[in-house]
Design an enzyme around this catalytic site. Sequence first.
Site, PDB file in Angstrom:
ATOM      1  CG  ASP A  30      -2.057   0.997   1.106  1.00  0.00           C
ATOM      2  OD1 ASP A  30      -3.214   0.550   1.005  1.00  0.00           O
ATOM      3  OD2 ASP A  30      -1.786   2.225   1.099  1.00  0.00           O
ATOM      4  CB  ILE A  31       0.801   4.233  -2.170  1.00  0.00           C
ATOM      5  CG1 ILE A  31       1.884   5.120  -2.736  1.00  0.00           C
ATOM      6  CG2 ILE A  31      -0.467   5.011  -1.872  1.00  0.00           C
ATOM      7  CD1 ILE A  31       1.572   5.660  -4.131  1.00  0.00           C
ATOM      8  CG  ASN A  86     -12.150  -0.729   4.031  1.00  0.00           C
ATOM      9  OD1 ASN A  86     -12.502  -1.148   5.139  1.00  0.00           O
ATOM     10  ND2 ASN A  86     -11.011  -0.090   3.852  1.00  0.00           N
ATOM     11  N   GLY A  92     -15.865   2.642   3.799  1.00  0.00           N
ATOM     12  CA  GLY A  92     -14.515   3.207   3.717  1.00  0.00           C
ATOM     13  C   GLY A  92     -13.761   2.848   2.459  1.00  0.00           C
ATOM     14  CD  GLN A  93     -14.616  -0.772  -2.503  1.00  0.00           C
ATOM     15  OE1 GLN A  93     -15.746  -1.091  -2.151  1.00  0.00           O
ATOM     16  NE2 GLN A  93     -13.986  -1.343  -3.516  1.00  0.00           N
ATOM     17  CG  HIS A  99      -8.527  -3.169  -2.246  1.00  0.00           C
ATOM     18  ND1 HIS A  99      -9.421  -2.434  -2.992  1.00  0.00           N
ATOM     19  CD2 HIS A  99      -8.359  -2.488  -1.083  1.00  0.00           C
ATOM     20  CE1 HIS A  99      -9.769  -1.354  -2.317  1.00  0.00           C
ATOM     21  NE2 HIS A  99      -9.148  -1.361  -1.138  1.00  0.00           N
ATOM     22  CG  HIS A 101      -6.679  -2.847   3.218  1.00  0.00           C
ATOM     23  ND1 HIS A 101      -5.982  -1.670   3.035  1.00  0.00           N
ATOM     24  CD2 HIS A 101      -7.893  -2.646   2.652  1.00  0.00           C
ATOM     25  CE1 HIS A 101      -6.749  -0.794   2.395  1.00  0.00           C
ATOM     26  NE2 HIS A 101      -7.912  -1.370   2.157  1.00  0.00           N
TER      27      HIS A 101
HETATM   28  P1  AMP Z   1      -9.743   1.301   0.391  1.00  0.00           P
HETATM   29  O1  AMP Z   1      -9.994   2.521   1.213  1.00  0.00           O
HETATM   30  O2  AMP Z   1     -10.078   0.012   1.100  1.00  0.00           O
HETATM   31  O3  AMP Z   1     -10.387   1.391  -0.977  1.00  0.00           O
HETATM   32  O4  AMP Z   1      -8.186   1.224   0.190  1.00  0.00           O
HETATM   33  C1  AMP Z   1      -7.518   1.763  -0.909  1.00  0.00           C
HETATM   34  C2  AMP Z   1      -6.054   1.695  -0.589  1.00  0.00           C
HETATM   35  O5  AMP Z   1      -5.338   1.829  -1.804  1.00  0.00           O
HETATM   36  C3  AMP Z   1      -5.575   2.805   0.345  1.00  0.00           C
HETATM   37  O6  AMP Z   1      -5.012   2.209   1.520  1.00  0.00           O
HETATM   38  C4  AMP Z   1      -4.539   3.548  -0.498  1.00  0.00           C
HETATM   39  O7  AMP Z   1      -3.425   3.973   0.264  1.00  0.00           O
HETATM   40  C5  AMP Z   1      -4.150   2.483  -1.512  1.00  0.00           C
HETATM   41  N1  AMP Z   1      -3.636   3.010  -2.778  1.00  0.00           N
HETATM   42  C6  AMP Z   1      -4.211   3.953  -3.574  1.00  0.00           C
HETATM   43  N2  AMP Z   1      -3.472   4.134  -4.678  1.00  0.00           N
HETATM   44  C7  AMP Z   1      -2.413   3.292  -4.581  1.00  0.00           C
HETATM   45  C8  AMP Z   1      -1.288   3.020  -5.404  1.00  0.00           C
HETATM   46  N3  AMP Z   1      -1.071   3.655  -6.574  1.00  0.00           N
HETATM   47  N4  AMP Z   1      -0.375   2.094  -4.989  1.00  0.00           N
HETATM   48  C9  AMP Z   1      -0.569   1.445  -3.817  1.00  0.00           C
HETATM   49  N5  AMP Z   1      -1.622   1.648  -2.998  1.00  0.00           N
HETATM   50  C10 AMP Z   1      -2.524   2.571  -3.370  1.00  0.00           C
END
Ligand code: AMP
Length: 118
Positions: A30-31, A86, A92-93, A99, A101
């Site tokens: 995760d970024i 999520n 919270g998505q 995906h 986490h």
């Molecule tokens: P969610 O809130 O469950 O949809 O989680 C989305 C996740 O994607 C968040 O934790 C972001 O930090 C992560 N995210 C968004 N863009 C990227 C990216 N380019 N590379 C890695 N993680 C990302």
Amino acid sequence: MSDCIFCKIVAGAIPSRKVYEDEHLYAFHDIQPAAPVHILIIPKAHVASLADCNQSHADDLGRLLLSAPKIAKELGLDDGFRTIINTGKGGGQEVFHIHAHVLGGAKLRPLVDSVASA
Ligand code: AMP
Ligand code: ZN
């Protein structure tokens, strides 16, 4: 090419720190990590959320969940890890490509605490 950011990551059009890949799944860091280890596991086939899944997604969902402990072990999360999916804006998505986490590497707060503070 789809507008989906995670489809672009699977296609290599957006860079990612890959930790696992097979025919069906892709996993990457995760970024914005919320724990010392924070991985996202996604099916390569696009589906927006858990609420959009049906019986045709059962194999991918099974593969995704079963990959989590294997990836966690490879990353040294011997003490355990948390898996979160999520679903929907209210859940919270933020990225609408399903995906999971996988978080670990520290003692995580009880989940009810973090939910209650919202
Ligand atoms: P969610 O809130 O469950 O949809 O989680 C989305 C996740 O994607 C968040 O934790 C972001 O930090 C992560 N995210 C968004 N863009 C990227 C990216 N380019 N590379 C890695 N993680 C990302
Ligand atoms: Zn996608």
